[in-house]
Design an enzyme around this catalytic site. Structure first.
Site, PDB file in Angstrom:
ATOM      1  N   THR A   6      13.142  23.795  29.369  1.00  0.00           N
ATOM      2  CA  THR A   6      12.676  24.425  30.537  1.00  0.00           C
ATOM      3  C   THR A   6      13.573  24.240  31.855  1.00  0.00           C
ATOM      4  OG1 THR A   6      10.354  24.242  29.606  1.00  0.00           O
ATOM      5  CG2 THR A   6      10.779  24.614  32.118  1.00  0.00           C
TER       6      THR A   6
ATOM      7  N   GLY B 251       7.712  19.853  29.542  1.00  0.00           N
ATOM      8  CA  GLY B 251       7.621  18.596  28.557  1.00  0.00           C
ATOM      9  C   GLY B 251       6.987  18.928  27.279  1.00  0.00           C
TER      10      GLY B 251
ATOM     11  N   SER C 167      14.581  20.483  32.033  1.00  0.00           N
ATOM     12  CA  SER C 167      15.818  20.057  31.711  1.00  0.00           C
ATOM     13  C   SER C 167      16.830  21.121  32.633  1.00  0.00           C
ATOM     14  CB  SER C 167      16.379  20.289  30.320  1.00  0.00           C
ATOM     15  OG  SER C 167      15.755  21.574  29.943  1.00  0.00           O
TER      16      SER C 167
ATOM     17  N   ASP D 253      11.154  30.003  32.798  1.00  0.00           N
ATOM     18  CA  ASP D 253      11.990  30.635  31.782  1.00  0.00           C
ATOM     19  C   ASP D 253      11.163  30.649  30.806  1.00  0.00           C
ATOM     20  OD1 ASP D 253      13.492  28.520  29.692  1.00  0.00           O
ATOM     21  OD2 ASP D 253      12.006  27.819  31.240  1.00  0.00           O
TER      22      ASP D 253
ATOM     23  N   ARG E  38      11.592  29.829  27.038  1.00  0.00           N
ATOM     24  CA  ARG E  38      12.173  29.432  25.782  1.00  0.00           C
ATOM     25  C   ARG E  38      11.378  27.966  25.530  1.00  0.00           C
ATOM     26  NH1 ARG E  38      18.245  27.871  24.458  1.00  0.00           N
ATOM     27  NH2 ARG E  38      18.278  30.206  24.293  1.00  0.00           N
TER      28      ARG E  38
ATOM     29  N   SER F  39      16.837  25.735  28.116  1.00  0.00           N
ATOM     30  CA  SER F  39      16.130  27.008  28.974  1.00  0.00           C
ATOM     31  C   SER F  39      16.927  28.194  28.318  1.00  0.00           C
ATOM     32  CB  SER F  39      16.118  26.844  30.227  1.00  0.00           C
ATOM     33  OG  SER F  39      16.110  25.543  30.560  1.00  0.00           O
TER      34      SER F  39
ATOM     35  N   ASP G  56      21.820  25.714  31.020  1.00  0.00           N
ATOM     36  CA  ASP G  56      21.003  24.716  30.339  1.00  0.00           C
ATOM     37  C   ASP G  56      20.657  25.232  28.924  1.00  0.00           C
ATOM     38  OD1 ASP G  56      17.796  23.569  30.385  1.00  0.00           O
ATOM     39  OD2 ASP G  56      19.633  22.305  29.748  1.00  0.00           O
TER      40      ASP G  56
ATOM     41  N   LYS H 191       4.968  29.752  30.305  1.00  0.00           N
ATOM     42  CA  LYS H 191       5.041  28.525  31.055  1.00  0.00           C
ATOM     43  C   LYS H 191       4.364  28.314  32.316  1.00  0.00           C
ATOM     44  CE  LYS H 191       9.397  27.486  28.798  1.00  0.00           C
ATOM     45  NZ  LYS H 191      10.588  26.813  28.767  1.00  0.00           N
TER      46      LYS H 191
END
Lengths: 273, 204
Positions: A39, A85, A167, A55, A57, A207, A204, A71
């Site tokens: 995330t 998380g 992240s 995002d 994923r 994500s 990242d 999300k």
């Protein structure tokens, strides 16, 4: 087992299987990994309200389990919450507090305030001492104005004009720190949030996929699901997959589904003979 | 070794045009020893709703029994079958209740909802729902299944083509996983009939 479902709703977690699982772990069996939302989630306050972005994923270890998950969770008509998380924890905690807010609205007859949601969330997370692994970005507009908060898994909170979690938070924060200013217009705000999420998606590994945006202003909200899709599937061959030999079948059993019977009233009262 | 790799399993569900398919392997093992080659992992909840449970065999059977119990109570109270979306929420709630001492299962739910629209979803062991519009996978062979389904899947397939696709994806992924195998069990469900087929696979 026999009382399950008969006594009425049970509250809280059930620790029935805890000792069995503990015994299995001691015998050397590794506990399972959970679906995480790697995330990048962000929020920022603009001139007339709050913009939240995320995002899409969801990962199970190094594998992408869901390429297009949601999300940004609904809390109240004027409050939304992004979650990072453990996926089950963020969904459960936001659903739970959303229900509590609805009951509170019925009880008080007023629109929910962001600080109410904040206090309910932080108390719940603190009570479980960080074991409910949910890192949240909570934003909304109520009678006191626009608000944006971050909530950490152990229950601490921050109140900020712009925030990032997950992240990909460093990648997104780099964009915010260089380009954020007070008094942004709606379009400037949406563009900045999109840019920050894209920075998370491309830099990242936790994500990816698409950008979801939610714009909340006084009296209205706009949920832009898949506002930007910078990662489409372009490699699908148009002729599809042709199988050279058919699968070998050992046994086939076809069960026709029963049709429901239609009762037709011929005439007169159904009770008359 | 992970708890999910104790028994071994492979599950996949796919959406077609007004139909869905759900398939599993048939092996039950105790780590590397095979003890059954006809293990049932897919259970019928009602005519248009199927539940597949991968992971630890005993937790799968226990969870199935509890869900059948809850569904029967629902049928008595509501005088109708549960919709797939509602059933998915029920499974998710039951799994999250055991958040700090979970069942070691990964369910795959497939059903025909209102207007016979196909619905599939999977969850991790603590109930995080993943709704997909194309396919869902679970089990020890899930990594191969992701790759196979991603390349073989096409939207809006009819039930014949869907059967062929899901069988090929299942069998090719099982062949690359030591812990699942011994053939496949495929259910194709359309609004008018349920076709159950057993596939021949490698017996190793």
């Amino acid at each position: 087992m026999s009382s399950e479902g008969m006594d009425g709703p049970k509250l809280g977690f059930s620790f029935d299987l805890y000792s069995r699982n503990d015994m299995l772990t001691k015998k050397g069996l590794k506990p399972p990994g959970y679906l995480k939302t790697g995330t990048t989630i962000v929020g920022l306050i603009f001139k007339d309200g709050v913009i939240l972005g995320a995002d899409t994923r969801a990962t199970a270890g190094p594998i992408v389990a869901d390429k297009n998950c949601e999300k940004i969770h609904y809390m109240a008509p004027n409050i939304y919450c992004c979650g990072a998380g453990t996926a089950a924890d963020t969904e459960a905690v936001t659903d739970n507090i959303s229900s509590q807010l609805k009951l509170h609205r019925y009880h008080t007859g007023r629109e929910s305030r962001v600080v109410t949601a904040l206090t309910l969330l932080k108390s719940h997370l603190f009570r479980y001492q960080g074991h409910v692994s949910a890192a949240l970005v909570l934003g909304g507009v109520d009678v006191t104005g626009p608000h944006l908060h971050t909530i950490y898994p152990h229950g601490s909170t921050d109140t900020l004009p712009f925030a990032t979690m997950g992240s990909g938070s460093l990648a997104a924060m780099a964009i915010f720190e260089s380009e954020y200013r007070e008094g942004l217009t709606r379009d400037e705000g949406v563009n900045l949030v999109t840019k920050a999420i894209c920075s998370g998606i491309f830099n990242d590994l936790g994500s990816g996929s698409n950008v979801d945006i939610c714009v909340i202003e006084k009296g209205k909200k706009e949920y832009l699901r898949n506002h930007l899709t910078p990662n489409p599937r372009t490699y699908i061959s148009s002729k599809g997959y042709a199988f050279s030999k058919k699968t070998e079948v050992l046994l086939t059993k076809i069960t026709p589904l029963k049709e429901l019977v239609d009762v037709v009233q011929v005439g007169g009262d159904a009770m008359e003979e | 070794m992970s708890i999910f790799e104790y028994n071994g399993s492979a599950l996949v569900a796919m959406v077609g045009k007004n139909c869905f398919a759900i398939a599993s392997d048939r092996r039950l093992g105790v780590q590397l020893q095979t003890i059954a080659t006809d293990f049932q992992r897919i259970f019928k909840i009602h005519d248009k709703l199927f539940l597949g449970l991968s992971g630890l065999g005993s937790d799968a059977q226990t969870l199935h029994q509890r869900l059948v119990f809850r569904h029967k109570l629902y049928q008595l109270r509501e005088e109708r079958d549960m919709k797939p979306e509602t059933f998915a929420s029920l499974v998710s709630a039951m799994l999250y209740e055991k958040r700090f001492g979970p069942y070691f299962v990964q369910p795959v739910i497939a059903g025909l909802g209102e207007d016979d629209k196909p619905f599939i979803c999977t969850m991790d062991s603590i109930g995080a729902k993943e709704l997909a519009k194309d396919f869902v996978v679970a089990g020890t062979a899930s990594e191969s299944l992701y790759g196979a389904c991603e390349s073989m899947f096409k939207p809006d397939m009819d039930h014949e083509e869907l059967f062929e696709t899901i069988s090929q994806a299942l069998v090719s992924s099982i062949d690359r996983d030591c812990l699942s195998g011994w053939g496949g069990h495929v259910y194709i469900v359309t609004p008018t009939e349920v076709t159950e087929r057993i596939l021949k696979g490698r017996m190793d």
